[in-house]
Structures are given as structure tokens and as C-alpha cells.
Design a protein around this motif. Structure first.
Motif, short mmCIF file in Angstrom:
data_model
loop_
_atom_site.label_atom_id
_atom_site.label_comp_id
_atom_site.label_asym_id
_atom_site.label_seq_id
_atom_site.Cartn_x
_atom_site.Cartn_y
_atom_site.Cartn_z
N UNK A 135 3.95 7.72 13.76
CA UNK A 135 2.60 7.57 13.24
C UNK A 135 1.70 8.25 14.26
N UNK A 136 0.97 9.28 13.82
CA UNK A 136 0.17 10.06 14.76
C UNK A 136 -1.32 9.86 14.45
N UNK A 137 -2.09 9.54 15.49
CA UNK A 137 -3.54 9.35 15.31
C UNK A 137 -4.26 10.23 16.33
N UNK A 184 11.71 2.09 12.94
CA UNK A 184 12.26 0.77 12.60
C UNK A 184 11.50 0.16 11.42
N UNK A 185 10.16 0.29 11.47
CA UNK A 185 9.33 -0.24 10.37
C UNK A 185 9.65 0.45 9.06
N UNK A 186 9.82 1.79 9.15
CA UNK A 186 10.15 2.57 7.94
C UNK A 186 11.48 2.11 7.35
N UNK A 187 12.46 1.88 8.27
CA UNK A 187 13.77 1.44 7.80
C UNK A 187 13.66 0.09 7.11
N UNK A 188 12.85 -0.80 7.71
CA UNK A 188 12.68 -2.13 7.11
C UNK A 188 12.02 -2.02 5.74
N UNK A 189 11.05 -1.13 5.65
CA UNK A 189 10.34 -0.93 4.37
C UNK A 189 11.32 -0.42 3.30
N UNK A 190 12.21 0.52 3.70
CA UNK A 190 13.20 1.04 2.76
C UNK A 190 14.14 -0.08 2.34
N UNK A 191 14.56 -0.91 3.32
CA UNK A 191 15.45 -2.02 3.00
C UNK A 191 14.77 -2.98 2.03
N UNK A 238 -1.53 9.86 10.62
CA UNK A 238 -0.60 10.70 9.88
C UNK A 238 0.82 10.17 10.12
N UNK A 239 1.62 10.14 9.05
CA UNK A 239 3.02 9.74 9.24
C UNK A 239 3.86 11.02 9.26
N UNK A 240 4.57 11.22 10.35
CA UNK A 240 5.27 12.48 10.58
C UNK A 240 6.75 12.22 10.81
N UNK A 241 7.59 12.91 10.03
CA UNK A 241 9.04 12.77 10.27
C UNK A 241 9.43 13.85 11.26
#
Ligand code: ADP
Length: 412
Positions: free
Chosen positions: A150-152, A170-177, A137-140
């Protein structure tokens, strides 16, 4: 009579012997685990010895279990991810420090509390209750802004669960970029392509209606747009080579004076006499670096000064060095930059005035390229600017870059 008395005395003695040993056994049982058994004689000695052996075995087993449990907790604590163990009823049994931070739980206060009392986000509660744990699950986080987890959940044993949480901010930020970058590139290419397409369509529809001069004007405008696309693609390729960690070109011992003079000559050509340019070189030293890359970075700063300084303005460029290192600088009295934009200038496609940048052939990638090149040379970019008053862009090199390396080829 004597015989009867002797029997009674024997029975009493035997009874006392057994009672005494039984009492010692009871006393021993009350002592802390690990207390050695008292010594005895006869059958009781054997009983005590057996008891002692069993007690030692049980004690050793408990010690081993305690050590294993401690090691297991240490390992869970050392994990780079959050780890939380839930009992059958989804109450918290144990958490490591990372999970405490991720979920805002406390390893003392919250043990035994239902996890959903503390982690209340509907996404988490649903994930826990739906019992479908194939995917994470991706949780903000609602506790720490900018934290994405990321919760498992991994069920084990008798209805127990392990909750693993990983910080993927960090990964999310990179994906947005990455998404922004693709959108920007598409947008930047679509505009000139639309213009070229429009010109061609006009010419196809009415070729016979146009004079030769009109046609030439259209073709020149279309040519400008194709140049724009070419610049963009060249800058994108340069940036991509720098970002994907392509090996730096061979470093050489280059004459900074010659490099700066070349940049100055190019600026003169670009300005075409519209500005007053001046050059100052103090300490014509040797710099260790890639000529091609440093030329590109310096020329970028120089061309920006020309492009963002209205006609009649003054532009100075120069180099100076001392014991602490060297500095290349470009100063103009052009349009200047408002303070709020300065920290973002080296972001890809960041432009203060999109229109002006485009009019002067800018791609919005120049300073991003400059920053990468400077990082490869352990140099830093400093910007001082005031809106309406002008800007000073400077590049500072560490002293180590000014060291002479005789073995390397010299370029002048
Ligand atoms: P561009 O291709 O748009 O010039 P750059 O990455 O080189 O892209 O620069 C980013 C932005 O920084 C420019 O769009 C401009 O707004 C601002 N900028 C850069 N240099 C100067 C300068 N000397 N004076 C004013 N603004 C500048």
C-alpha cells in the motif's frame, strides 16, 4: 627629523601589528571548524573574542542540526513501513531499508536518480504524476512474488514528497481467504437447498399422483439434505468459535483411556460391522485438556477412517505415551491420500474427493476444526498416507500435557 622618524616607526609598528593579526585571522579561517581563535591584545582581542563567540554559536547550531537530522533518519529507519524522500524533481533523496526492499532501490547507488527510472510500474508512475494523493495506491510488486504494497505519497515543503509503503500481503491473503470462504459456504448450502426445493416442488405439483411410499422416499431424501445443512452450520459455528478466539473450555484432568474407548464405541456404531476395528491402549494416563474439544477432534479422525475405508477394511485406533509425550493415532487401510494433498487437508473445505466426502456426510471442515483444537492443546497433527494403501493420522501431545494436576476435577 626625529619626530618624523618616530611617527614613521609608529606607523610601521601599528601596520605590522594589524597585518600580523589579520594574517593570524586568515590562518585561523583556514583551520577546521571549531579550532580556537588565537589570542591578541587591544582591539584585535575584542575582534577575536567576537569572532570566536559567533563561530562557536555557528558550530553549536550545526552540531544540533546534525544531531536532529541523525535522529530523524534513525526514526525513519526504525519505521515498520518503507519511507522514501523525493526532491522537487522526483529524484530520490533518501530511503530507509524497508523502502529499499519494497522498491528494489539502493540507498547509495540510486540517490539522485529519478524515482520513475527505478519504480517503473505504470500504476505507480500514474499515481505520482496525477498528484492526487488523497487515497493510497495498492501495488503488486513485480520484484518479489506475493508482495502487495500500500503506497501513500505525502507532499511537503517546497515540492518534496514522502513516499510511505506498507506490506499488506498478509491482509490481502486474508481478504482472498474470506472471499473464498463466503463463496464456499454459499455453494455448500445452495446444493442441498436446491435439492430440498426440488423435492417440495415435485410433491406440490403432483401430490395426488404419488403413492405414499414415493412421498416418504422424497421426504426422507429431503430430510437427509436438511441434516447436511445442519451439520454444515454446526461445523461452521464450531470453527467460528475456535477462530474468533472464544475462550477455551475449562481444562480438566481426563482419562485418555476412557476418552479413546468412547471414540472407539462411536466408530463401531458408525461402521455398523462393515470394518474390522481394533483398539490398543498403552499407558492409560491422564491428560490435561478439554474433554469436549478433544473428544470432537479424536472422533473426527475416527469417523474419517470409517468413511474413507471401503467395507471389509481394517481400522486401528490407539493411545501410547512415554517420557517425551503422548500420541493418539488412527490407522486405516482405506483409500489413502496422494502426497500432494496432504499439506492442504486442514484447509477449510479442502477435500480430495468432493463426491465421496458428501456421500458420507462430510462438510470439508472436520480437519480444520481438528487443527484448531489441537493448537489450543499445543498438540500436533501428523499424517502419513499412500494412495490406495491407507492412512495414519496421529496427534502428538507434549509431555507437559500429561502432567497430573491434582487440584482439577477428574473425568473418566
Ligand atoms: P470431510 O468432511 O470432507 O471428511 P475433513 O476436513 O474431515 O472433511 O477431511 C478433509 C479431506 O481429507 C476429506 O475430504 C478426505 O478427502 C481426506 N481424508 C481425511 N481423512 C481421510 C482418511 N482417513 N482417508 C482418506 N482420506 C481422508
Amino acid at each position: 627629523m626625529w619626530a618624523a622618524l618616530a611617527v614613521i616607526a609608529g606607523l610601521l609598528l601599528a601596520g605590522w601589528y594589524h597585518l600580523r593579526n589579520l594574517y593570524r585571522l586568515v590562518q585561523w579561517a583556514r583551520e577546521p571548524v571549531g579550532t580556537p581563535l588565537p589570542r591578541a591584545s587591544g582591539t584585535w582581542d575584542k575582534v577575536f573574542a567576537d569572532m570566536s563567540r559567533r563561530s562557536r554559536m555557528a558550530y553549536d547550531m550545526r552540531e544540533r542540526l546534525a544531531v536532529a537530522l541523525e535522529r530523524f533518519r534513525d526514526a525513519s529507519q526504525a519505521m515498520p513501513d518503507g519511507v522514501m524522500y523525493l526532491a522537487e524533481s522526483d529524484t530520490i533523496e533518501w530511503v530507509n531499508l524497508k523502502a529499499e526492499h519494497h522498491f528494489g532501490v539502493d540507498h547509495e547507488r540510486d540517490i539522485g536518480a529519478p524515482v520513475t527510472n527505478l519504480v517503473r510500474q505504470p500504476g505507480f508512475v500514474q499515481y505520482l504524476q496525477a498528484q492526487k494523493y488523497d487515497e493510497a495506491l495498492v501495488l503488486t510488486s513485480n520484484r518479489h512474488s506475493g508482495l502487495t504494497l500500500q503506497v501513500q505519497i505525502i507532499p511537503f515543503g517546497d515540492g518534496q514528497k514522502m513516499v510511505l509503503s506498507r506490506d499488506i500481503s498478509q491482509l490481502e491473503r486474508l481478504e482472498t481467504m474470506r472471499r473464498d470462504f463466503v463463496a464456499n459456504v454459499s455453494h455448500e448450502l445452495r446444493t442441498p437447498l436446491t435439492v430440498v426445493g426440488g423435492f417440495l416442488e415435485t410433491l406440490i405439483d403432483g401430490l395426488d399422483d404419488f403413492e405414499r411410499d414415493d412421498i416418504l422416499r422424497y421426504l426422507r431424501l429431503a430430510h437427509d439434505q436438511s441434516d447436511r445443512m445442519r451439520y454444515l452450520i454446526e461445523d461452521l459455528l464450531t470453527l467460528s468459535a475456535l477462530e474468533t478466539g472464544a475462550p477455551a473450555p475449562a481444562e480438566e484432568r481426563l482419562s485418555v483411556g476412557a476418552l479413546v474407548r468412547n471414540v472407539y464405541t462411536e466408530m463401531e456404531a458408525l461402521s455398523g460391522g462393515r470394518h474390522t476395528l481394533s483398539l490398543q491402549i498403552e499407558g492409560d494416563g491422564m491428560l490435561l485438556g478439554s474433554y469436549k474439544e478433544l473428544h470432537s477432534a479424536f472422533a473426527n479422525l475416527g469417523s474419517n477412517a470409517v468413511r474413507y475405508t471401503p467395507d471389509g477394511g481394517r481400522i486401528e485406533i490407539g493411545w501410547r505415551q512415554d517420557d517425551s509425550g503422548g500420541e493418539f493415532w488412527v490407522r486405516d487401510d482405506g483409500i489413502g491420500i496422494d502426497a500432494q494433498h496432504i499439506p492442504r487437508l486442514t484447509e477449510r473445505f479442502y477435500r480430495v474427493d468432493r463426491g465421496r466426502s458428501r456421500e458420507t456426510g462430510g462438510t470439508g471442515l472436520g480437519l480444520a476444526i481438528v487443527k484448531h483444537i489441537l493448537t489450543r492443546h499445543q498438540a500436533e497433527l501428523h499424517v502419513v498416507s499412500r494412495l490406495g494403501e491407507g492412512s495414519r493420522f496421529s496427534v502428538r501431545f507434549p509431555r507437559a500435557r500429561l502432567m497430573q494436576q491434582k487440584a482439577l476435577p477428574v473425568r473418566s
